[in-house]
Design an enzyme around this catalytic site. Structure first.
Site, PDB file in Angstrom:
ATOM      1  N   THR A 206      35.555  70.172  39.836  1.00  0.00           N
ATOM      2  CA  THR A 206      36.239  70.816  38.704  1.00  0.00           C
ATOM      3  C   THR A 206      36.926  72.107  39.137  1.00  0.00           C
ATOM      4  OG1 THR A 206      34.660  69.925  37.155  1.00  0.00           O
ATOM      5  CG2 THR A 206      35.616  72.033  36.552  1.00  0.00           C
ATOM      6  N   GLY A 260      27.469  68.419  34.350  1.00  0.00           N
ATOM      7  CA  GLY A 260      27.780  68.908  33.013  1.00  0.00           C
ATOM      8  C   GLY A 260      26.671  68.775  31.996  1.00  0.00           C
TER       9      GLY A 260
HETATM   10  N1  ASP Z   1      31.081  69.989  35.077  1.00  0.00           N
HETATM   11  C1  ASP Z   1      31.939  68.842  35.202  1.00  0.00           C
HETATM   12  C2  ASP Z   1      31.452  67.758  34.269  1.00  0.00           C
HETATM   13  O1  ASP Z   1      30.268  67.583  34.168  1.00  0.00           O
HETATM   14  C3  ASP Z   1      31.968  68.283  36.585  1.00  0.00           C
HETATM   15  C4  ASP Z   1      32.288  69.287  37.652  1.00  0.00           C
HETATM   16  O2  ASP Z   1      32.061  70.485  37.514  1.00  0.00           O
HETATM   17  O3  ASP Z   1      32.810  68.889  38.690  1.00  0.00           O
HETATM   18  O4  ASP Z   1      32.262  67.072  33.704  1.00  0.00           O
END
Ligand code: ASP
Length: 339
Positions: A206, A260
């Site tokens: 992300t 997440g």
């Molecule tokens: N936090 C994001 C999610 O769970 C994934 C990530 O941080 O890469 O969608």
């Protein structure tokens, strides 16, 4: 005697806070991340590392230029995130990970620390830059969050760039999905238990940015493709205000990355702000404490944050977190590994 014991306890408490990171005090205006993950130094080629570093540097400079021009923190956050959304190395915009069904479903959010206004989109498949759509929701609608088709219609009506779903395709992410499905098949259903142990630990990726502008206002934003192999309709923390993103001029601006589900359950971004507001914690103490809480639940990831004085923190409990910061004089710092 009591005083000696107290001093020893205090010494350990203070020295253990933020043991992972060098001090980053004052003078910063922008911090970004390109995701937390598991890749080890041994698995990283010099070319790849160079590409990540240069991607982060370009994003930092794009955001920094906005600040230098006297634009808002929101402008800086959006500009930095746009650069990473357009870079296929990062799991946001082009280069987003695939769902179990082989689609790219994107989430993003943005928040203004001065007004506490915020906007978010989730599960969108044709908006080239989801962070622009989040901003449009914040500024051009009376709502805070829009999902799926409705968010896409709104983005189109707001004049944002719409692309075909295949725009987001990259071979590397496609292979990532195939590997994830293969690994999953090899595990029994019981290995995915309710506390999350046994869940495959894929690289996340992300992107996010937090900024402090010339007027002293804070802003935060996060954009993602979510997690590889996620099931239909799954939404992570990135578009959820208070979980993946939060900004408040009284405390800090925060953007998270990681698994997440754990960040939603821990309400990480708001918890950091609350610790500063209610307990008087520093941005660094609060950052370390919330990541510890995520770890205690069995989750992993990291965050970036900046307070109104330009102090920053970038804690994480994964092997790496792609991250960078820039001071008001334009001095850049890029980090991938711990320490
Ligand atoms: N936090 C994001 C999610 O769970 C994934 C990530 O941080 O890469 O969608």
């Amino acid at each position: 005697m009591r005083l000696i014991v107290l001093s020893i306890v205090l010494f350990f408490f203070v020295t253990n806070l933020g043991a992972q990171e060098p001090q980053h005090q004052g003078e910063y205006v922008l911090v970004i991340h390109g995701g937390a993950g598991t890749i080890l130094k041994s698995g990283m080629t010099p070319e790849k590392e160079k590409a990540y570093r240069s991607g982060l540097e370009q994003a930092l400079l794009a955001g920094y230029n906005k600040i230098k021009e006297g634009k808002s923190g929101i402008d800086a956050v959006q500009a930095a995130i746009n650069v990473m959304e357009d870079n296929p190395l990062f799991n946001a915009g082009k280069g987003a990970v695939f769902t179990h069904d082989g689609k790219n479903e994107l989430d993003a959010s943005i928040m203004d620390g001065k007004t506490l206004k915020a906007g978010a989109v989730a599960g969108v498949t044709v908006i080239k830059n989801p962070i622009d759509a989040a901003r449009a929701v914040m500024e051009k609608s009376e709502h805070v969050m829009m999902v799926g088709k409705g968010a896409e219609i709104f983005a189109k009506q707001s004049g944002l760039t719409i692309v075909k779903p295949k725009y987001f395709y990259t071979e590397e992410r496609w292979k990532g999905l195939q590997n994830a499905i293969r690994e999953e098949k090899m595990k029994s259903d019981h290995s995915y238990n309710s506390n999350g142990t046994g869940y495959p630990d894929y690289k996340f990726g992300t992107v996010g940015a937090v900024a402090l502008d010339n007027d002293g206002n804070l802003a935060a934003g996060t954009s993602t493709g979510g997690m590889t192999n996620k099931r239909y309709g799954r939404v992570g923390d990135a578009p959820i205000l208070g979980a993946g993103t939060y900004a408040n001029n009284n405390t800090a601006a925060v953007s998270c990355t990681g698994w997440g589900e754990f960040f939603i359950r821990s309400v990480v971004a708001f918890d950091l702000s609350a610790m500063m507001e209610y307990k008087g914690a520093t941005v660094r103490q609060a950052g370390d404490a919330v990541i510890k809480k995520v770890g205690d639940l069995g989750g992993n990831g990291g965050l970036i944050s900046i307070d109104k004085k330009g102090n920053i923190s970038m804690p994480f409990n994964t092997a790496v977190m792609y991250r960078g910061a820039i001071t008001k004089d334009g001095k850049t710092e890029i980090y991938i590994y711990k320490g």
